[in-house]
Design a protein around this motif. Structure first.
Motif, PDB file in Angstrom:
ATOM      1  N   ALA A 188       0.821  -1.205   0.000  1.00 37.22           N
ATOM      2  CA  ALA A 188       0.000   0.000   0.000  1.00 37.22           C
ATOM      3  C   ALA A 188       0.858   1.259   0.000  1.00 37.22           C
ATOM      4  CB  ALA A 188      -0.930  -0.002   1.212  1.00 37.22           C
ATOM      5  N   LEU A 189       1.974   1.236   0.747  1.00 35.15           N
ATOM      6  CA  LEU A 189       2.842   2.405   0.803  1.00 35.15           C
ATOM      7  C   LEU A 189       3.442   2.739  -0.561  1.00 35.15           C
ATOM      8  CD1 LEU A 189       4.706   1.819   4.201  1.00 35.15           C
ATOM      9  CD2 LEU A 189       2.934   3.505   3.693  1.00 35.15           C
ATOM     10  N   PHE A 190       3.796   1.717  -1.329  1.00 35.65           N
ATOM     11  CA  PHE A 190       4.358   1.960  -2.653  1.00 35.65           C
ATOM     12  C   PHE A 190       3.274   2.178  -3.707  1.00 35.65           C
ATOM     13  CE2 PHE A 190       8.057   0.052  -0.619  1.00 35.65           C
ATOM     14  CZ  PHE A 190       9.089   0.818  -1.136  1.00 35.65           C
ATOM     15  N   ALA A 191       2.123   1.559  -3.523  1.00 31.18           N
ATOM     16  CA  ALA A 191       1.049   1.690  -4.518  1.00 31.18           C
ATOM     17  C   ALA A 191       0.395   3.059  -4.453  1.00 31.18           C
ATOM     18  CB  ALA A 191      -0.005   0.603  -4.298  1.00 31.18           C
ATOM     19  N   LEU A 192       0.365   3.689  -3.267  1.00 29.06           N
ATOM     20  CA  LEU A 192      -0.323   4.965  -3.129  1.00 29.06           C
ATOM     21  C   LEU A 192       0.282   6.062  -4.013  1.00 29.06           C
ATOM     22  CD1 LEU A 192      -2.508   6.606  -1.732  1.00 29.06           C
ATOM     23  CD2 LEU A 192      -0.907   7.028   0.147  1.00 29.06           C
ATOM     24  N   PRO A 193       1.589   6.324  -3.951  1.00 24.70           N
ATOM     25  CA  PRO A 193       2.124   7.386  -4.823  1.00 24.70           C
ATOM     26  C   PRO A 193       2.164   6.990  -6.298  1.00 24.70           C
ATOM     27  CG  PRO A 193       3.900   6.350  -3.583  1.00 24.70           C
ATOM     28  CD  PRO A 193       2.621   5.789  -3.044  1.00 24.70           C
ATOM     29  N   THR A 194       2.458   5.727  -6.583  1.00 26.84           N
ATOM     30  CA  THR A 194       2.569   5.325  -7.995  1.00 26.84           C
ATOM     31  C   THR A 194       1.216   5.281  -8.687  1.00 26.84           C
ATOM     32  OG1 THR A 194       2.475   2.979  -7.370  1.00 26.84           O
ATOM     33  CG2 THR A 194       4.659   3.986  -7.548  1.00 26.84           C
ATOM     34  N   SER A 195       0.125   5.096  -7.919  1.00 25.53           N
ATOM     35  CA  SER A 195      -1.194   5.014  -8.548  1.00 25.53           C
ATOM     36  C   SER A 195      -1.598   6.331  -9.198  1.00 25.53           C
ATOM     37  CB  SER A 195      -2.245   4.601  -7.517  1.00 25.53           C
ATOM     38  OG  SER A 195      -2.342   5.568  -6.483  1.00 25.53           O
ATOM     39  N   PHE A 196      -1.105   7.464  -8.654  1.00 30.45           N
ATOM     40  CA  PHE A 196      -1.440   8.752  -9.278  1.00 30.45           C
ATOM     41  C   PHE A 196      -0.777   8.883 -10.644  1.00 30.45           C
ATOM     42  CE2 PHE A 196      -2.204   9.508  -4.789  1.00 30.45           C
ATOM     43  CZ  PHE A 196      -3.410  10.195  -4.816  1.00 30.45           C
ATOM     44  N   LEU A 197       0.397   8.258 -10.809  1.00 25.40           N
ATOM     45  CA  LEU A 197       1.057   8.279 -12.116  1.00 25.40           C
ATOM     46  C   LEU A 197       0.378   7.325 -13.089  1.00 25.40           C
ATOM     47  CD1 LEU A 197       4.808   8.275 -10.989  1.00 25.40           C
ATOM     48  CD2 LEU A 197       3.438  10.228 -11.771  1.00 25.40           C
ATOM     49  N   ALA A 198      -0.389   6.367 -12.566  1.00 25.58           N
ATOM     50  CA  ALA A 198      -1.078   5.404 -13.425  1.00 25.58           C
ATOM     51  C   ALA A 198      -2.522   5.775 -13.683  1.00 25.58           C
ATOM     52  CB  ALA A 198      -1.019   4.012 -12.782  1.00 25.58           C
ATOM     53  N   ALA A 199      -2.936   6.971 -13.221  1.00 29.64           N
ATOM     54  CA  ALA A 199      -4.308   7.432 -13.450  1.00 29.64           C
ATOM     55  C   ALA A 199      -4.364   8.245 -14.742  1.00 29.64           C
ATOM     56  CB  ALA A 199      -4.790   8.261 -12.269  1.00 29.64           C
ATOM     57  N   ARG A 200      -5.216   7.866 -15.635  1.00 28.18           N
ATOM     58  CA  ARG A 200      -5.287   8.509 -16.959  1.00 28.18           C
ATOM     59  C   ARG A 200      -5.732   9.964 -16.859  1.00 28.18           C
ATOM     60  NH1 ARG A 200      -7.603   4.798 -18.922  1.00 28.18           N
ATOM     61  NH2 ARG A 200      -6.095   3.797 -20.295  1.00 28.18           N
ATOM     62  N   ASN A 201      -6.655  10.272 -15.986  1.00 23.83           N
ATOM     63  CA  ASN A 201      -7.191  11.634 -15.925  1.00 23.83           C
ATOM     64  C   ASN A 201      -6.214  12.643 -15.334  1.00 23.83           C
ATOM     65  OD1 ASN A 201      -7.377  10.369 -13.443  1.00 23.83           O
ATOM     66  ND2 ASN A 201      -9.154  11.561 -12.782  1.00 23.83           N
ATOM     67  N   LEU A 202      -5.142  12.190 -14.665  1.00 22.92           N
ATOM     68  CA  LEU A 202      -4.157  13.109 -14.088  1.00 22.92           C
ATOM     69  C   LEU A 202      -2.915  13.262 -14.946  1.00 22.92           C
ATOM     70  CD1 LEU A 202      -4.269  12.092 -10.304  1.00 22.92           C
ATOM     71  CD2 LEU A 202      -5.614  13.830 -11.497  1.00 22.92           C
ATOM     72  N   THR A 203      -2.782  12.488 -15.998  1.00 18.64           N
ATOM     73  CA  THR A 203      -1.551  12.485 -16.786  1.00 18.64           C
ATOM     74  C   THR A 203      -1.751  12.814 -18.255  1.00 18.64           C
ATOM     75  OG1 THR A 203      -1.795  10.097 -17.138  1.00 18.64           O
ATOM     76  CG2 THR A 203      -0.448  10.793 -15.267  1.00 18.64           C
ATOM     77  N   PHE A 204      -2.998  13.035 -18.694  1.00 14.71           N
ATOM     78  CA  PHE A 204      -3.231  13.169 -20.129  1.00 14.71           C
ATOM     79  C   PHE A 204      -2.768  14.511 -20.688  1.00 14.71           C
ATOM     80  CE2 PHE A 204      -6.885  15.170 -18.283  1.00 14.71           C
ATOM     81  CZ  PHE A 204      -7.278  16.148 -19.167  1.00 14.71           C
ATOM     82  N   GLN A 205      -2.581  15.538 -19.843  1.00 10.07           N
ATOM     83  CA  GLN A 205      -2.238  16.855 -20.354  1.00 10.07           C
ATOM     84  C   GLN A 205      -0.739  17.067 -20.508  1.00 10.07           C
ATOM     85  OE1 GLN A 205      -4.158  19.589 -17.640  1.00 10.07           O
ATOM     86  NE2 GLN A 205      -6.130  19.455 -18.698  1.00 10.07           N
ATOM     87  N   ASN A 206       0.071  16.283 -19.832  1.00 10.79           N
ATOM     88  CA  ASN A 206       1.524  16.477 -19.845  1.00 10.79           C
ATOM     89  C   ASN A 206       2.184  15.313 -20.577  1.00 10.79           C
ATOM     90  OD1 ASN A 206       4.343  16.379 -18.977  1.00 10.79           O
ATOM     91  ND2 ASN A 206       3.769  17.979 -17.504  1.00 10.79           N
ATOM     92  N   PRO A 207       2.999  15.586 -21.635  1.00 11.09           N
ATOM     93  CA  PRO A 207       3.636  14.482 -22.386  1.00 11.09           C
ATOM     94  C   PRO A 207       4.544  13.621 -21.514  1.00 11.09           C
ATOM     95  CG  PRO A 207       3.745  16.531 -23.628  1.00 11.09           C
ATOM     96  CD  PRO A 207       3.244  16.884 -22.266  1.00 11.09           C
ATOM     97  N   LEU A 208       5.289  14.252 -20.593  1.00 15.16           N
ATOM     98  CA  LEU A 208       6.167  13.483 -19.726  1.00 15.16           C
ATOM     99  C   LEU A 208       5.373  12.575 -18.804  1.00 15.16           C
ATOM    100  CD1 LEU A 208       8.947  12.816 -18.586  1.00 15.16           C
ATOM    101  CD2 LEU A 208       8.743  14.823 -17.077  1.00 15.16           C
TER     102      LEU A 208
END
Length: 541
Positions: A361-381
């Protein structure tokens, strides 16, 4: 046996008809199942010298030997054709087509064993594999017609290159069974069986001398190949490409064909008397049912499902229960305290599951935000990080916890540490995927409201996203803890510590009266965790 399977199919159709649902869909499903089984399901056995030389020819492969078996797929096609018109015409098709197919199949299955020769069809299986790769591209072309000019050529190029490679010597090195895998069954040349019998009897004296030296009983001369010992062909006969076809042998394709025929004829009889038992989508529904049934029969055969083995093994179960009850809670005179050991190992199992889930859970919590489509679609990186993280989750979830435990036990040694690492690594991907999907489904209203007043990204995360997803995160983590507790029991069987390790040790030593204490403890603790976790989730979500 054959008639019993057919009557079982008829009885199944009768039960389905009592529900007053569409009988035409079951007729269509059975007819399509017959068409699928004809080229793919083994019907009988053709034995050679060794057991690994035994073949299971399909109905299609048997057509050169017994052309009348073509009535089976033709009967199915007749039933499908008349099913299109519906009403009593569909019933006539089911009864007439099923009757012709049943008569043809039963005549063959009641025939005697005889010698046949094999004719491999090179390139057939290679072509099937190549076509299977083309199917997804064809579906994409149909789904996205504007891009059909891209998907179809790409699929054709992949299929052709795959077919060319599979027919190369390099591919046959990796997949030796694929070359000439599908074989037609042809009748042996006239006089072949007599020559082989004569050759076998001539060499029998020498063979019996060898058998006598190794303590085996002598073999008697034979009149035909069906009189061979244990129904096996001589080695030289099998090596020449011959097999002994045994129509009365049982294969799962035989059972499937008779069951489909029973359902088809039973459905046809229902439609003769109640022609309105039909729906507009019967063809589509029947196709789905046929595909499901066609996948179930090979699965049962591959898993060697046989209730007879359970009946034969029943005395062992009775013996196990006799030796396991009553439980041996303690033997003070011998210094053995199984109940204390079970309590200690159960506590260790809970701790393994707790630590493994917490690390995940400790590792999944921060990495899950990088794996969410709605939070990453605007930035190419961030979009690149999204694909990398999703790919990592998919790869990690593809490696089972037990496999990870086996690797880590070899790396760090026996004990709970290997179990904790294996559980944390695998659970990280599962929790990360669940967390990211929860983030993707959040309400956009609070996010847009904060962004409209110029709030920073961290404030949007803190005040708009986390309040919505935290209850789900806790719920998913609790559910994963339940799963990990059950997994930790299995991990103990491979040396990762805990109650599973205790149970394996007790079984290996034959102390079933101690092992049963561990089983009872598992049942109790699993139920307690389940009730507690369900109560907590109901309060949070």
């Amino acid at each position: 046996m054959n008639l019993a399977v057919f009557l079982l199919g008829m009885a199944l159709a009768s039960l389905l008809g009592l529900g007053r649902g569409s009988m035409r869909r079951y007729l269509v499903a059975a007819a399509l199942g017959l068409l699928v089984a004809t080229p793919t399901f083994p019907v009988v056995e053709a034995v050679g010298y060794l057991s690994r030389e035994t073949l299971g020819p399909t109905l299609l492969a048997l057509l050169p030997l017994t052309p009348h078996l073509a009535l089976v797929p033709l009967g199915a096609l007749l039933a499908l054709l008349l099913a299109h018109f519906g009403g009593r015409a569909a019933g006539v098709g089911g009864v007439l087509g099923g009757g012709l197919a049943l008569a043809s199949l039963l005549v063959f299955l009641q025939g005697p064993a005889h010698l046949v020769r094999l004719k491999p069809l090179p390139g057939l299986m290679e072509g099937v594999v190549a076509l299977s790769l083309l199917v997804p591209f064809a579906l994409l072309a149909v789904w996205r017609r504007k891009q059909a000019g891209l998907w179809l050529p790409l699929g054709v190029a992949l299929a052709l290159s795959t077919f060319a490679w599979l027919n190369s010597p390099q591919a046959h090195t990796y997949f030796p069974r694929m070359e000439g895998y599908y074989k037609l069954i042809l009748p042996a040349e006239p006089g072949t069986e007599e020559k082989l019998v004569a050759a076998y009897n001539q060499g029998l004296e020498k063979l019996n001398r060898v058998r006598e030296e190794i303590g085996l009983p002598p073999l008697k001369p034979i009149r035909d190949l069906t009189g061979l010992n244990e129904g096996r062909l001589p080695q030289e006969v099998a090596q020449a490409g011959y097999r002994l076809l045994q129509p009365q042998s049982t294969a799962y394709g035989n059972v499937a064909l008779l069951l489909f025929l029973g359902v088809m004829m039973g459905s046809g009889i229902w439609l003769l008397f109640r022609p309105k038992l039909a729906q507009p989508d019967d063809l589509r529904t029947g196709l789905v049912l046929a595909l499901v049934a066609a996948s179930v029969f090979p699965a049962f055969d591959a898993t060697e499902f046989d209730l007879g083995k359970l009946v034969k093994g029943w005395p062992f179960l009775v013996n196990f229960l006799d030796r396991a009850w009553p439980p041996n809670l303690a033997q003070p005179q011998s210094g053995i305290y199984p109940l204390q050991s079970v309590a200690s190992e159960m506590l260790l199992t809970l701790e393994i599951a707790l630590v493994g889930t917490l690390l995940a859970a400790l590792f999944a919590l921060p990495t899950s935000f990088l794996a969410a489509r709605n939070l990453t679609f605007q930035n190419p990186l961030l979009r690149v990080l999204f694909y990398l993280m999703r790919g990592f989750y998919n790869v990690d979830r593809g490696v089972d916890t037990l496999i990870l435990a086996l690797i880590l036990v070899a790396a760090v040694g026996l004990g709970p540490f290997a179990g904790v690492l294996a559980m944390a690594i695998h659970s990280l991907a599962d929790l990360g995927k669940l967390y990211s999907e929860a983030i993707e489904n959040v309400d956009k209203g609070p996010i847009e409201a904060l962004e409209s007043v110029g709030a920073s990204g961290s404030n949007v995360l803190r005040w708009a996203i986390l309040p919505q997803v935290l209850p789900l995160f806790v719920s998913y983590t609790l559910y994963r803890f339940e799963i990990n507790f059950r997994v930790s029991i299995v991990l103990g069987l491979v040396g990762a510590g805990g109650i599973g390790f205790f149970i394996k040790g007790a079984m290996d030593a034959g102390h079933y009266d101690q092992m049963v204490i561990g089983i009872i403890a598992i049942v109790i603790v699993v139920n307690l965790i389940d009730f507690a976790s369900s109560w907590l989730r109901s309060r949070l979500v």
